[in-house]
Write a protein that holds these residues in place. Structure first.
Motif, mmCIF file in Angstrom:
data_model
loop_
_atom_site.group_PDB
_atom_site.id
_atom_site.type_symbol
_atom_site.label_atom_id
_atom_site.label_comp_id
_atom_site.label_asym_id
_atom_site.label_seq_id
_atom_site.Cartn_x
_atom_site.Cartn_y
_atom_site.Cartn_z
ATOM 1 N N ILE A 214 16.563 17.174 -41.311
ATOM 2 C CA ILE A 214 15.746 18.357 -40.593
ATOM 3 C C ILE A 214 15.485 17.064 -39.262
ATOM 4 N N TYR B 21 9.205 16.860 -42.477
ATOM 5 C CA TYR B 21 10.421 17.430 -43.353
ATOM 6 C C TYR B 21 12.110 15.304 -43.727
ATOM 7 N N GLY C 142 13.050 26.165 -30.921
ATOM 8 C CA GLY C 142 11.991 26.896 -32.372
ATOM 9 C C GLY C 142 11.461 24.938 -32.463
ATOM 10 N N LYS D 17 9.101 32.972 -34.336
ATOM 11 C CA LYS D 17 9.884 33.392 -35.912
ATOM 12 C C LYS D 17 9.981 35.298 -35.262
ATOM 13 N N LYS E 161 13.965 33.401 -34.976
ATOM 14 C CA LYS E 161 14.983 31.955 -34.729
ATOM 15 C C LYS E 161 14.394 31.003 -35.378
ATOM 16 N N GLN E 162 14.403 30.121 -36.618
ATOM 17 C CA GLN E 162 14.697 29.340 -37.104
ATOM 18 C C GLN E 162 13.523 28.667 -36.464
ATOM 19 N N VAL E 163 12.112 28.071 -36.816
ATOM 20 C CA VAL E 163 10.869 27.511 -36.379
ATOM 21 C C VAL E 163 11.002 26.154 -37.152
ATOM 22 N N ILE E 164 11.600 24.494 -36.547
ATOM 23 C CA ILE E 164 10.933 23.662 -37.461
ATOM 24 C C ILE E 164 9.766 22.886 -37.119
ATOM 25 N N LYS F 185 4.444 30.032 -32.326
ATOM 26 C CA LYS F 185 5.543 29.804 -33.317
ATOM 27 C C LYS F 185 5.126 31.628 -34.311
#
Length: 392
Positions: free
Chosen positions: A375, A371, A348, A26, A30-33, A22
């Motif tokens: 999302i 979330y 991500g 990051k 890149k966006q992490v969900i 992770k």
């Protein structure tokens, strides 16, 4: 410098590998969900926060919080147990405040196990249960939780040689990670088994309220009303979104409570009294805030199940918890860690590999529904794209 052997099994785990992955994603921008951690995104209710805030100006709350100063909280917990499960307990000898239930489940093995004694744990199971046994220099026997047995252990399959060296059994229903629930009859059979084999029966009960569709999860205390062998752990983290406040409690057999209190006395004091006042407010309140939590996670469950079905991933609809326990697609069927590492690197999206919960967790991944629906739908779409690419 030399360190204790008990640190060896704690030095590396798949969740540390996931955390590193992770961090790399990051750092790349890149966006992490992050659906890998069961930390609720919902806020603590205002009426709880107001009780804590009011305590800040009360200087009598600013000192150490010893056992005697926790009587109000213990009485509130005992009253809650009576109202919720119809079980009467003594707040002086059968209730113990904890800095989160994880503190209690990690410390209790220190009071029960001598080196190389066995503890009977669920496999797959919550990782800190394993860590507590290792810290006490005990041995773990993993009771397999299989889909064909509704993710319940089969006590008759435990080897007699293991039982002869065993001191405790740890259960947790509703179950993390499998989302399984257990009946009162199951708990009664567990109590009888532990009485017969002179085992302490430990039940970790964080998801007491997170059951859906009209289901009710019984308490172990209802199966062992005299508290002959049982201790049950409760937390304010899930039902009341108080994870960061670190408040929980244990209820059960007075000898087990006394032993745990002895361990606790040399490790820590209790948490800030203002936090306990907030917890008292929570336990004394009605179910309005709890119902909101349950409805939120039920909606998220349904949204994510439907979104995953739309991409061709069929997952049973769980009756409890804030998770989905999903059997992996065939291409990754025997390597949940690789699946999760590949998935986060490409999309991500972070999930928990089943292997991190024990040998019998391999072949599965856990989704944490932390979330809002939009999302979750986005995550499912990205996972669908990843699976389509992987299968080509």
């Amino acid at each position: 410098m030399q360190f204790a052997d008990r640190l060896q099994p704690l030095q590396s785990n798949v969740f540390a590998d996931m955390d590193n992955a992770k961090s790399r994603v990051k750092a790349s921008g890149k966006q992490v969900i992050d659906l890998s951690l069961g930390s609720s995104d919902l806020p603590t209710d205002k009426f709880i926060l107001e009780a804590i805030a009011e305590a800040l100006n009360d200087t009598s709350t600013h000192g150490y919080s010893l056992f005697g100063s926790t009587l109000d909280f213990r009485e509130a917990a005992a009253k809650w147990i009576k109202q919720r499960f119809g079980v009467i307990v003594d707040p002086e000898t059968e209730v113990l405040p904890l800095i989160g239930s994880q503190e209690g489940t990690a410390h209790l093995p220190l009071a029960l196990l001598n080196p190389n004694d066995f503890a009977l744990l669920q496999d797959p199971g919550y990782p800190s249960h394993y860590g507590g046994i290792h810290m006490a220099s005990g041995q773990v026997y993993g009771m397999p939780l299989l889909a064909e047995n509704n993710f319940l252990p089969v006590f008759a399959d435990i080897p007699s040689a293991v039982l002869a060296q065993s001191k405790m059994m740890v259960l947790s229903y509703p179950h993390n990670p499998t989302t399984a629930t257990a009946s009162l009859e199951f708990f009664q059979s567990a109590v009888e088994f532990c009485q017969h084999h002179n085992l302490a029966l430990v039940h970790d009960f964080p998801y007491v309220d997170l059951v859906f569709d009209g289901s009710i999860q019984p308490s172990l205390l209802q199966a062992d009303r005299d508290r002959q062998v049982s201790i049950e752990f409760f937390t304010m983290s899930k039902s009341y979104n108080m994870g960061g406040f670190r408040v929980g409690f244990a209820v059960g057999n007075r000898e087990l409570i006394r032993a745990l209190r002895q361990i606790k006395a040399v490790v820590d004091f209790n948490q800030y009294q203002g936090i306990m006042r907030g917890a008292i407010k929570a336990l004394s309140g009605d179910r309005t805030s709890i119902d909101h939590v349950v409805d939120t996670f039920k909606t998220r469950r349904d949204v994510m199940i439907d979104a995953l079905q739309a991409i061709g991933w069929q997952i049973p609809r769980p009756a409890s918890t804030m998770y989905l326990w999903a059997k992996l697609p065939e291409v990754y069927a025997h390597d949940s860690v690789k699946f999760c590492l590949d998935l986060i690197a490409e999309t991500g999206i972070a999930l928990s590999p089943g292997a991190g919960f024990g040998k019998h967790g391999e072949g599965y991944v856990r989704f944490a529904l932390v979330y809002p629906p939009e999302i979750l739908r986005k995550a499912a779409m990205k996972i669908g794209q990843f699976l389509q690419t992987s299968s080509n």
